[in-house]
Write an enzyme that holds these catalytic residues in place. Structure first.
Site, PDB file in Angstrom:
ATOM      1  CE  LYS A   1      14.517  -9.224 -16.397  1.00 14.14           C
ATOM      2  NZ  LYS A   1      14.764  -9.809 -17.707  1.00 14.14           N
TER       3      LYS A   1
ATOM      4  CE  LYS B   1       7.088 -13.702 -17.135  1.00 11.79           C
ATOM      5  NZ  LYS B   1       7.567 -14.716 -18.044  1.00 11.79           N
TER       6      LYS B   1
ATOM      7  CE  LYS C   1      13.738 -17.935 -21.255  1.00 15.01           C
ATOM      8  NZ  LYS C   1      14.457 -16.686 -21.380  1.00 15.01           N
TER       9      LYS C   1
HETATM   10  P1  ADP Z   1      10.952 -15.648 -18.870  1.00 15.54           P
HETATM   11  O1  ADP Z   1      10.051 -14.557 -18.377  1.00 15.54           O
HETATM   12  O2  ADP Z   1      10.565 -16.980 -18.346  1.00 15.54           O
HETATM   13  O3  ADP Z   1      12.407 -15.306 -18.710  1.00 15.54           O
HETATM   14  P2  ADP Z   1      11.033 -14.780 -21.551  1.00 15.54           P
HETATM   15  O4  ADP Z   1      10.768 -13.392 -21.067  1.00 15.54           O
HETATM   16  O5  ADP Z   1      12.362 -15.109 -22.132  1.00 15.54           O
HETATM   17  O6  ADP Z   1      10.700 -15.803 -20.397  1.00 15.54           O
HETATM   18  O7  ADP Z   1       9.895 -15.179 -22.584  1.00 15.54           O
HETATM   19  C1  ADP Z   1      10.046 -15.982 -23.739  1.00 15.54           C
HETATM   20  C2  ADP Z   1       8.686 -16.086 -24.379  1.00 15.54           C
HETATM   21  O8  ADP Z   1       7.792 -16.873 -23.572  1.00 15.54           O
HETATM   22  C3  ADP Z   1       7.998 -14.739 -24.526  1.00 15.54           C
HETATM   23  O9  ADP Z   1       7.247 -14.727 -25.710  1.00 15.54           O
HETATM   24  C4  ADP Z   1       7.097 -14.662 -23.333  1.00 15.54           C
HETATM   25  O10 ADP Z   1       6.023 -13.805 -23.506  1.00 15.54           O
HETATM   26  C5  ADP Z   1       6.659 -16.120 -23.183  1.00 15.54           C
HETATM   27  N1  ADP Z   1       6.402 -16.417 -21.759  1.00 15.54           N
HETATM   28  C6  ADP Z   1       7.289 -16.313 -20.759  1.00 15.54           C
HETATM   29  N2  ADP Z   1       6.746 -16.684 -19.580  1.00 15.54           N
HETATM   30  C7  ADP Z   1       5.465 -17.046 -19.871  1.00 15.54           C
HETATM   31  C8  ADP Z   1       4.378 -17.526 -19.078  1.00 15.54           C
HETATM   32  N3  ADP Z   1       4.519 -17.722 -17.776  1.00 15.54           N
HETATM   33  N4  ADP Z   1       3.209 -17.787 -19.681  1.00 15.54           N
HETATM   34  C9  ADP Z   1       3.078 -17.602 -21.009  1.00 15.54           C
HETATM   35  N5  ADP Z   1       4.059 -17.150 -21.818  1.00 15.54           N
HETATM   36  C10 ADP Z   1       5.240 -16.860 -21.270  1.00 15.54           C
END
Ligand code: ADP
Ligand code: TRP
Length: 348
Positions: free
Chosen positions: A111, A192, A195
């Protein structure tokens, strides 16, 4: 039983990766006194944000987590900023964390490399996450692959603090869901599902069924025509099989044998995703209209009660309070790093 904790940052919209990677594994095993879930709104301040939106989004996130099955009678459910112990412990832990340790975190590197002005909180956010975890004497943190390094940091901080001062913290560990630790973006199956990225390959929990079907049918597939589970050579098809596996509980390689072509596979994935998401959306429509204020205030009060003894023990160990000031906590004494510690029988 191990105490399990996880949290969700109210930035962007929750998607299927969040659901299968973190929400569903937790919801499946909620146990009173052992499960802690919260909306980590303080973490949403590490990047540019609209102040008018933060609270609203936090409440919507809370409603969606409840719709996904978080049950406040079986889980401690709260909003992070309503529990000041998080920021109090955060500072104490910063005093036990090296700058180099924080700088090595991959998310920070990624980031901060994007060239925008970097907030100090982006660097220190994994330390706040460690505080989130250590406050509640958590044993297990069910997270997707991308958060594993942050849980490792929480382990290191706990171990170092315990060794430098006194055994105050339980040393937590990350636990992965069996199949869906990393759901990939349908449009770019080498990245991946996330969000924070605007991509047509993200299946949001609040997308309409039509949108979800459309996104699945347009998913990138691989060169061949045969359906086989090979994440290296065919990441697109492997990802669709992983999603179907997460929805149905059948192993991806076994599912692969049952499809003759990509179209058939995609239709099955679309049906399975809609079947998982529709009941969540129905509950969400009700919950988002309800007043969650009281429920969240009760969660925060319970969280403070559980967290207070840890903060006092940490303050005492680090030298801010005279020895023996700390009241006994709900685990019958100061925390520890292994299985041999005090009895858990009297936990809340
Ligand atoms: P993002 O990366 O979408 O912003 P976060 O980092 O806020 O999501 O992750 C929230 C939770 O969801 C964490 O426990 C993270 O490991 C899990 N998570 C996020 N993206 C994925 C994914 N693509 N597959 C599985 N688990 C995920
Ligand atoms: N940092 C996590 C994320 O962005 C959310 C989070 C905050 C968290 N505190 C936590 C996850 C404690 C697990 C445990 O997804």
């Amino acid at each position: 039983m191990p105490r399990r904790l996880t949290a969700f940052t109210p930035s962007g919209e929750l998607h299927l990766g969040n659901y299968f990677g973190a929400i569903e594994p937790l919801v499946r095993q909620q146990l009173p006194g052992e499960t802690v879930v919260f909306v980590s709104d303080l973490h949403a301040l590490t990047l540019p944000h609209d102040p008018a939106e933060v609270h609203r989004r936090t409440v919507r996130f809370a409603a969606l987590l409840l719709a996904c099955g978080v049950d406040p009678t079986r889980s401690l459910f709260a909003v992070q900023s309503q529990v000041p112990e998080h920021t109090e412990l955060h500072y104490l832990l910063e005093c036990a964390t090296g700058y180099g340790q924080a700088r090595r975190m991959i998310q920070f590197k990624e980031k901060s490399a994007r060239g925008q002005q970097v907030r100090l909180s982006l660097l220190s956010y994994p330390v706040l996450m460690a505080a989130d975890i250590l406050l509640y004497r958590t044993d297990e943190v069910p997270v997707g692959e991308d958060q594993r390094q942050h849980v490792e940091l929480a382990r290191d901080i706990a171990t170092r603090f315990n060794a430098s001062y006194r055994p105050v913290f339980t040393v937590p560990r990350a636990v992965n869901p069996p199949v869906a630790a990393r759901i990939m973006d349908l449009a770019t199956p080498t990245a991946k599902m996330s969000k924070s990225i605007a991509s047509p390959g993200v299946l949001r929990l609040l997308d309409s069924p039509d949108t979800l079907r459309h996104k699945v049918m347009r998913a990138t597939t691989d060169g061949g025509t045969e359906v086989c589970y090979d994440p290296e050579r065919g990441p697109g098809v492997a990802n669709l099989l992983t999603i179907l596996s997460a929805c149905t509980g059948v192993a991806p390689a076994r599912l692969a044998e049952t499809f003759r072509g990509y179209g058939e596979l995609k239709r099955a994935v679309a049906d399975a995703v809609v079947a998982v998401v529709e009941p969540i959306q129905c509950r969400y429509t009700e919950l988002v209209r309800a007043d969650l204020h009281e429920l969240l205030a009760a969660g925060a009060a319970a969280a403070r009660e559980l967290a207070r003894p840890t903060v006092l023990a940490a303050k005492e160990a680090i030298g801010l309070l005279p020895a023996a000031h700390t009241p006994r906590d709900d685990r019958g004494g100061h925390a520890h790093g292994g299985k041999s510690g005090p009895s858990v029988a009297s936990r809340a």
